[in-house]
Design an enzyme around this catalytic site. Structure first.
Site, PDB file in Angstrom:
ATOM      1  N   ASP A   1       0.979  -1.579  -0.083  1.00 21.22           N
ATOM      2  CA  ASP A   1       0.146   0.273   0.210  1.00 21.22           C
ATOM      3  C   ASP A   1       0.792   1.721   0.088  1.00 21.22           C
ATOM      4  OD1 ASP A   1      -2.551  -1.591   0.270  1.00 21.22           O
ATOM      5  OD2 ASP A   1      -1.893  -1.806   2.209  1.00 21.22           O
TER       6      ASP A   1
ATOM      7  N   HIS B   1      -4.502  -1.736  -6.327  1.00 21.37           N
ATOM      8  CA  HIS B   1      -3.633  -0.608  -7.175  1.00 21.37           C
ATOM      9  C   HIS B   1      -4.462   1.279  -7.878  1.00 21.37           C
ATOM     10  CE1 HIS B   1       0.125  -1.954  -6.628  1.00 21.37           C
ATOM     11  NE2 HIS B   1       0.267  -2.434  -8.284  1.00 21.37           N
TER      12      HIS B   1
END
EC number: 6.3.4.4
Length: 449
Positions: A13, A41
């Site tokens: 992340d 993403h």
């Protein structure tokens, strides 16, 4: 350009999607080399938000070939939904290629994943429940279904007619769950196969040809270094290899084909799921970082745990991946803080340690040793050069570069492409050997002294 690997330098992340999207402009081929739908993403282009789980971020460029390589595990239902979503947004997928040797996630993988997590109780790992671990387990046990199997209906029917009854024994005897009916699953995956067929190819051969033609290749990792199956915070890890070395196995290339490795790290640290997290903040500052950074998982929507930047795991990521430079993301989230802390070492049983401990029991007992830096009150979101940054923000970045002993090439100040400072060309900039010709000679403002 070069052949470049982009890896996460924390627990995932970190904002790899945006960095990959930026670098894709100079690439001919973009490759996703490991992981599955457990990763997500988010890319923002012109105010439009694209959330991708399997398809490489380069798909937003119509002239880039995008490869989902053999090291990934593919959930056809999710992949086809992504393809449909892109089509609805006017994005073509004519440039998408799927490795025929990638393994396939099936319904029983998802059921077993959730059931096993529940069975673990207090020892749960915090998986996404998407069947990733069980798919990789079948791959290791040599009983998995590969994309190439989907291309031959008789072979697929034969393989699933054996595999599903085998998994039903586990469901009934171990997890006390009802068995799955093979026929609907077989018919469903035969239908998926026909839709996926135009994209399926020998991806490793495609990459070999691209390398021989000296094309620029960008390898996009999912998750992060500290989630690597071998080198992460085991057992709280993923089932694949997000580190730079994973690109070789996952994409089917030799290590000499990789020219540069770029690490991506947030200006603070986050983690999803269970496992030790020395710099975690459970106070109002942690809540502030979570709110300001919109720290919710792209895949699961789970709230991420937030903490200060951890230089110990950062240095570990530099070493394990052989990072040439860093991209620091979400610097703007720190706007408005009076002071900012950075973990420079750990205290363990009364002594200072500066290395990452491989034993999870030791790591769980480590307490962070901080250095405190002054914060800044103004916004950095509109800064487009180092000179635009408040002095405290510049000094913070300089401190991170010194701590990590690797230059910072990119600074991200928001989700959009234009909210970025390119400190140094991460592709054509000097290599590590040139950065330190005489020990650690400073040759750039954001390189370590």
């Amino acid at each position: 350009m070069a052949n470049v690997v982009v890896v996460g330098a924390q627990w995932g992340d970190e904002g790899k999607g945006k960095i990959t999207d930026l670098l894709s402009e100079k690439a001919h081929v973009v490759v996703r080399y490991q992981g599955g739908v457990n990763a997500g993403h988010t890319v923002v282009v012109g105010g439009q938000i694209f959330k991708l789980h399997l398809i490489p971020s380069g798909i937003l460029y119509p002239d880039k070939r995008c490869i989902i390589a053999s090291g990934t595990v593919i959930d056809p239902e999710v992949l086809l939904a992504e393809i449909d979503q892109l089509h609805q947004l006017g994005i073509s997928t004519h440039n998408l290629y799927i490795a025929e040797t990638a393994h396939v996630t099936l319904p029983y993988h998802r059921v077993i994943d959730v059931a096993e997590e529940e069975r673990r109780g207090i020892y749960r790992l915090g998986t996404t429940g998407r069947g990733i671990g069980p798919t990789y387990a079948d791959k290791a046990e040599r009983m998995g279904i590969r994309v190439v199997d989907l291309m031959y209906p008789d072979q697929l029917r034969e393989r699933l007619s054996w595999a599903i009854p085998y998994k039903n024994v586990l469901l009934e005897k171990i997890y006390n769950l009802p068995p799955l009916d093979p026929e609907p699953i077989i018919e469903q995956y035969l239908a998926y196969a026909e839709r996926l067929r135009p994209y399926v190819t020998d991806a490793a051969l495609l990459l070999t040809q691209a390398i021989e033609e000296r094309q620029n290749i960008l390898f996009e990792g999912a998750q992060g270094t500290l989630l690597d199956l071998d080198y992460g915070t085991y057992p709280y890890v993923t089932s694949s290899h997000p580190i730079a070395g994973g690109a070789c196995v996952g994409a089917g290339i030799g290590p000499t084909s990789i020219d540069r490795v770029i690490g991506v790290a947030k200006a603070y640290t986050t983690r999803v799921g269970e496992g030790p997290f020395p710099t975690e903040l459970k106070d109002e500052i942690g809540a502030y970082l979570g709110a300001a950074g919109a720290e919710f998982g792209t895949t699961t929507g789970r709230q991420r745990r937030c903490g200060w930047f951890d230089g110990v795991i950062g240095r570990y990521a530099v070493r394990i991946n052989g990072l040439d430079c860093l991209a620091i993301t979400k610097l703007d989230v720190l706007d408005g803080l009076d002071e900012i802390k950075v973990c420079v070492a750990y205290e363990y049983q009364g002594r200072e340690i500066r290395h990452f401990p491989s034993d999870a029991r030791v790591f769980a007992q480590c307490k962070p040793i901080y250095e405190t830096l002054p914060g800044w009150k103004c916004s950095t979101k509109d800064c487009r050069s180092l000179e635009d940054l408040p002095p405290e923000a510049y000094d913070y970045l300089k401190f991170l570069a010194q701590l990590m002993q690797v230059p910072i090439a990119i600074v991200s100040l928001g989700a959009s492409r234009d909210q970025t400072i390119i400190v140094e060309d991460p592709i054509h900039g000097p290599k590590r050997a040139l950065l330190y010709p005489n020990g650690r000679k400073q040759v750039h403002a954001l390189m370590p002294d």
